[in-house]
Scaffold this active site. Structure first.
Site, PDB file in Angstrom:
ATOM      1  CG  ASN A 390      -2.193   0.848   0.937  1.00  0.00           C
ATOM      2  OD1 ASN A 390      -2.095   1.953   0.432  1.00  0.00           O
ATOM      3  ND2 ASN A 390      -3.360   0.317   1.272  1.00  0.00           N
ATOM      4  CG  ASP A 391       1.645   2.953   3.722  1.00  0.00           C
ATOM      5  OD1 ASP A 391       0.634   3.637   3.495  1.00  0.00           O
ATOM      6  OD2 ASP A 391       1.788   2.260   4.749  1.00  0.00           O
ATOM      7  CB  VAL A 392       5.948   0.389  -0.727  1.00  0.00           C
ATOM      8  CG1 VAL A 392       6.417   0.213   0.703  1.00  0.00           C
ATOM      9  CG2 VAL A 392       5.117  -0.798  -1.185  1.00  0.00           C
ATOM     10  CB  SER A 431       1.483   5.094   6.826  1.00  0.00           C
ATOM     11  OG  SER A 431       0.709   5.274   5.646  1.00  0.00           O
TER      12      SER A 431
END
Length: 466
Positions: A390-392, A431
């Protein structure tokens, strides 16, 4: 033949060399097994050499401790799931910290009884106890966050940094006082405050920074071991502790660089929030203007693609989808599709988490590429399959200056022709930041358990559902 101090020194030297070779072997998946064997052999030599020392007068408690630890370690190793490896690492770090505290206190009481205390020894004890106590409670908090026993969101309150500074200053002052006077009260207060600061340092750190925190705690455990080595006059413990401390610090620096953040920002910052899903994922997606797709849609595009890049994340680990992914890659490869895996430095919950899972599934190393290697290939890629990351892959890191993750380098999955995003729900990443990739015209979300979804794709590719 009598086992002398010189024999022990030689054995420790051999063990230290094997530890270094082991660490070198762990730098690449192809040599990781050999590296582990080197490290295990080095540990056996170190333990035997220590047990043969003249200072060891009785083996009863030692053998009982080794046997108990071996049984517990074997049971844990056999039962642990790869998804739980990050929290296991955090738990092991806490044991190292606790050992440093207990050894320091025990050494002080023993030398006090014999009347052999001196300022240098008490300074070494202070360092070992303080670093060990911080490592112990900090690792417990990290374990709780990773295990879900504690919220992954940062815990912040007014005056937090000031409180940490005051506790830190008092801990240092008490350590100095203890080193100068040998006061048992100073030792006790110093230990308690160090335990407290281990908690207050980690609770404000959010889930997105957890991989860095794991490597930092690894570094702390190394320095705690090195300080204990000075206390016990054990050269091998000093060497190994310094190796672990330095390697953990370097890894933390590398990971922070990959996130475009400073160590100070991670330790004293932290971001993230928890989010719970209410209505169905598909309904939420539709309300937000996000397109969803069926398994068959993704298969249709992938089987006719020239290149497919798979981006694994923590969702892959949770669903244990790595073996299904290997089969998917093989099925696509049999159709002439070039398949590669893209790894972000902080994907998952600990450094190298995704690499270990893919290696467990025997996915060829030459198909697994790091961020800097794979990013130039996304524009020429027909399909990107994001599995639980997701965040990456969140473009907010590049486009939204108000985002907490702004400035973090990402896998540029959105530059491919089509992106299929495997998601269990519409919850954001660890996050807590909304993913702008969901809203791009070329992105489609496929909802469901990652393993079930990929197995459905495999069935379709075999002709059973497409």
């Amino acid at each position: 033949m009598e086992f002398t101090v010189n024999h022990q020194a030689l054995a420790y030297l051999v063990a230290a060399i094997l530890f270094i070779l082991g660490l070198k072997g762990l730098t690449h998946p192809a040599s990781a097994r050999r590296g582990n064997l080197y490290a295990m052999l080095g540990m056996v030599i170190a333990i035997v050499a220590t047990l043969l020392a003249r200072e060891v007068q009785s083996y009863g408690f030692i053998i009982a401790g080794i046997a108990g630890g071996a049984i517990i370690g074997a049971v844990v190793a056999l039962r642990i799931q790869m998804t739980a490896m990050p929290q296991l690492v955090a738990a092991l770090h806490s044991f190292v910290g606790l050992a440093a505290v207990l050894v320091g206190i025990g050494t002080f009481l023993h030398h006090q009884h014999l009347g052999l205390l001196n300022a240098v020894l008490m300074g070494e004890i202070s360092a070992g106890v303080v670093i060990g106590a911080i490592t112990f409670t900090g690792s417990i908090i990290a374990f709780g966050k990773l295990q879900g026993l504690l919220s992954g969101a940062p815990v912040k309150f007014a005056g937090q940094h000031l409180l940490n500074a005051v506790i830190g200053a008092l801990t240092i002052a008490l350590a100095v006082h203890f080193a100068m006077t040998g006061s048992l009260l100073s030792l006790a207060l110093m230990t308690v405050l160090a335990l407290v600061i281990g908690v207050t340092l980690i609770i404000p750190i959010g889930g997105a920074d957890m991989p860095v925190i794991i490597s930092m705690l690894n570094s702390y455990s190394g320095w705690a071991a090195a300080a204990t080595g000075f206390t016990l006059h054990n050269n091998l413990l000093i060497i190994v502790g310094a190796i672990v401390g330095c390697s953990g610090a370097i890894l933390s620096f590398i990971m922070c660089k990959a996130m475009n953040r400073s160590i100070i920002n991670v330790v004293f910052g932290g971001f993230g929030s928890d989010s719970s899903a209410g209505e169905s994922a598909g309904a939420q997606a539709a309300e937000q203007g996000i397109k969803s797709a069926a398994v068959e849609d993704a298969v249709y595009w992938m089987e006719d693609a020239g290149k497919v890049i798979i981006v694994p994340g923590y969702g892959m680990a949770v669903s244990q989808a790595q073996h299904a992914l290997k089969e998917l890659a093989e099925l696509l490869g049999a159709r002439g599709v070039e398949v590669k895996f893209a790894i972000h430095p902080v994907a998952g919950r600990m450094p190298g988490h995704m690499n270990v899972l893919l290696a467990e599934a025997d996915i060829p190393y030459d198909q697994v590429l790091e961020m800097d290697e794979i990013n130039p290939e996304f524009p020429g890629t027909d399909v990107v399959l994001v599995v639980g990351a997701n965040d990456v892959v969140n473009p907010a890191a590049k486009e939204d200056k108000s985002s907490p993750i702004y400035g973090m380098p990402i896998l540029e999955a959105g530059r491919a022709r089509q992106v299929y995003f495997l998601k269990r729900s519409m919850r954001p990443g660890y996050s807590g930041v909304d993913n702008l990739l969901f809203y791009q015209d070329n992105t489609y979300l496929v909802f469901g358990d990652a393993k079930d979804t990929i197995e459905g794709m495999n069935t379709a590719l075999k002709g059973g559902g497409h």
